[in-house]
Motif scaffolding. Structure first.
Motif, mmCIF file in Angstrom:
data_model
loop_
_atom_site.group_PDB
_atom_site.id
_atom_site.type_symbol
_atom_site.label_atom_id
_atom_site.label_comp_id
_atom_site.label_asym_id
_atom_site.label_seq_id
_atom_site.Cartn_x
_atom_site.Cartn_y
_atom_site.Cartn_z
ATOM 1 N N LEU A 128 7.730 -78.756 -57.052
ATOM 2 C CA LEU A 128 8.095 -77.809 -56.006
ATOM 3 C C LEU A 128 8.724 -78.510 -54.807
ATOM 4 O O LEU A 128 9.763 -78.059 -54.285
ATOM 5 C CB LEU A 128 6.855 -77.027 -55.553
ATOM 6 C CG LEU A 128 7.054 -76.058 -54.373
ATOM 7 C CD1 LEU A 128 8.052 -74.967 -54.737
ATOM 8 C CD2 LEU A 128 5.714 -75.453 -53.953
ATOM 9 N N ALA A 146 12.039 -72.881 -59.917
ATOM 10 C CA ALA A 146 10.654 -73.327 -60.095
ATOM 11 C C ALA A 146 10.059 -72.786 -61.389
ATOM 12 O O ALA A 146 10.302 -71.644 -61.780
ATOM 13 C CB ALA A 146 9.806 -72.881 -58.903
ATOM 14 N N CYS A 149 7.353 -69.300 -61.845
ATOM 15 C CA CYS A 149 7.404 -68.695 -60.510
ATOM 16 C C CYS A 149 7.643 -67.194 -60.597
ATOM 17 O O CYS A 149 8.579 -66.745 -61.253
ATOM 18 C CB CYS A 149 8.506 -69.345 -59.685
ATOM 19 S SG CYS A 149 8.636 -68.666 -58.014
ATOM 20 N N LEU A 157 3.234 -70.788 -53.047
ATOM 21 C CA LEU A 157 4.207 -71.878 -53.033
ATOM 22 C C LEU A 157 4.655 -72.196 -51.603
ATOM 23 O O LEU A 157 4.819 -73.367 -51.240
ATOM 24 C CB LEU A 157 5.417 -71.511 -53.894
ATOM 25 C CG LEU A 157 5.140 -71.238 -55.377
ATOM 26 C CD1 LEU A 157 6.443 -70.956 -56.114
ATOM 27 C CD2 LEU A 157 4.408 -72.391 -56.025
#
Length: 255
Positions: A128, A146, A149, A157
Motif C-alpha cells: 500500500l 491495491a 481493495c 487503508l
C-alpha cells in the motif's frame, strides 16, 4: 533465426529486459511478473486475431526460460548473447504447458483464501505504501491498483497511510491530505456502480458464489479499469505463481 533476432522482429527490440518492460537489475519475481504481463497480450487464446500470436508466445517462453536460468542470464548480461544450443532452449518443450505450470488457474476460492491471509499483514502495508508513493497520494489510482481493495476497506487503508505519514515513513502528498469530498463521493459512486454491474453480470451468467466462472466475471469487470494489469487476478497469478524451479545446467562449453 535466433532468439534475439526473433525478439527484434516481434517486439521491436532485441533487449530481453526491454521486451518484458523491466531493467537489468530486475529480481526473479519482477522477471516473472513482466513475462506474465507481456505474454497475456500475445497468448493465442487472448489474441486469436493475431496470426503470429503462437510464435510470439513461444518466443516469450524462451526469453523467460533464459532470464530465469541463472547461468543463461549471466551469459546474456555479460556478453549480450544467448546460447541457442543450451538445454534451456534446445529441449522439446510445450511453451503453453510451461506457461500454465508457472501460472496455474486462479479460482474464486484462491482469491478468498488469499484475501483472508493478506489483509492486515505487513505485506499489505508495504504494498500500500509503495502505491501511495508511486501515485503521490492519488487515492483513485491507489484503490484501483491495491490488492483486495473495496470501498469498505478504504477507511482502513487511509488509516494505514495516515499513520505512515505521522511516523515520517512517507511524504504527506497534498493529493491525499487535501483530497476534497467531491472526489471521495465520485469514487464511492464508481465503486457502487461496479458492484452493481458485477452483481448483474453474475445473475445474467447464472453463477453461484462458489462458481469458478466468477473469475471470468472479475476479469471482464477489470477491463474497464485504467490499471488493468494491476488487477487482483493478474497480481495474484504473477506474484504468487510457482517458480520455474532449477533448470538443467546450460552447456556453455558446447561448440
Amino acid at each position: 533465426m535466433g532468439l534475439l533476432e526473433r525478439c527484434d522482429e516481434f517486439f521491436k527490440t532485441s533487449n530481453l529486459y526491454e521486451v518484458l518492460g523491466i531493467n537489468k537489475e530486475a529480481t526473479e519475481a519482477e522477471i516473472r511478473r513482466g513475462y506474465y504481463k507481456v505474454s497475456l497480450t500475445v497468448h493465442p487464446d487472448r489474441a486469436p486475431e493475431d496470426p503470429l500470436a503462437t510464435e510470439k508466445f513461444q518466443v516469450l517462453g524462451k526469453l523467460y526460460a533464459v532470464l530465469s536460468d541463472k547461468e543463461q542470464r549471466e551469459v546474456y548480461d555479460e556478453q549480450g548473447v544467448v546460447d541457442e544450443e543450451s538445454d534451456v532452449l534446445s529441449q522439446d518443450r510445450s511453451w503453453e504447458d510451461y506457461w500454465r505450470l508457472l501460472f496455474p488457474k486462479i479460482t474464486m476460492q484462491d482469491i478468498l483464501e488469499f484475501e483472508k491471509k493478506y489483509k492486515g499483514t505487513d505485506e499489505e502495508r508495504e504494498d500500500l505504501l509503495k502505491l501511495y508513493v508511486k501515485y503521490k497520494g492519488d487515492m483513485d489510482a491507489i484503490t484501483v491498483s491495491a490488492l483486495c481493495c473495496s470501498q469498505e476497506n478504504e477507511p482502513r487503508l487511509c488509516g494505514i497511510i495516515q499513520d505512515a505519514i505521522k511516523n515520517g515513513e512517507v511524504e504527506a502528498f497534498p493529493a491525499f491530505t487535501k483530497e476534497n469530498d467531491k472526489k471521495k463521493r465520485a469514487r464511492r459512486k464508481r465503486a457502487d456502480r461496479e458492484r452493481q454491474e458485477a452483481e448483474e453480470m453474475q445473475k445474467e451468467m447464472g453463477l453461484g458464489d462458489e462458481d469458478d466462472s466468477l473469475v471470468m466475471m472479475l476479469q471482464q469487470r477489470q477491463k474497464s479499469r485504467e490499471q488493468s494489469f494491476n488487477s487482483l487476478l493478474s497480481d495474484l497469478e504473477a506474484k504468487y505463481a510457482k517458480p520455474s524451479g532449477k533448470s538443467q545446467k546450460s552447456k556453455r562449453g558446447k561448440k
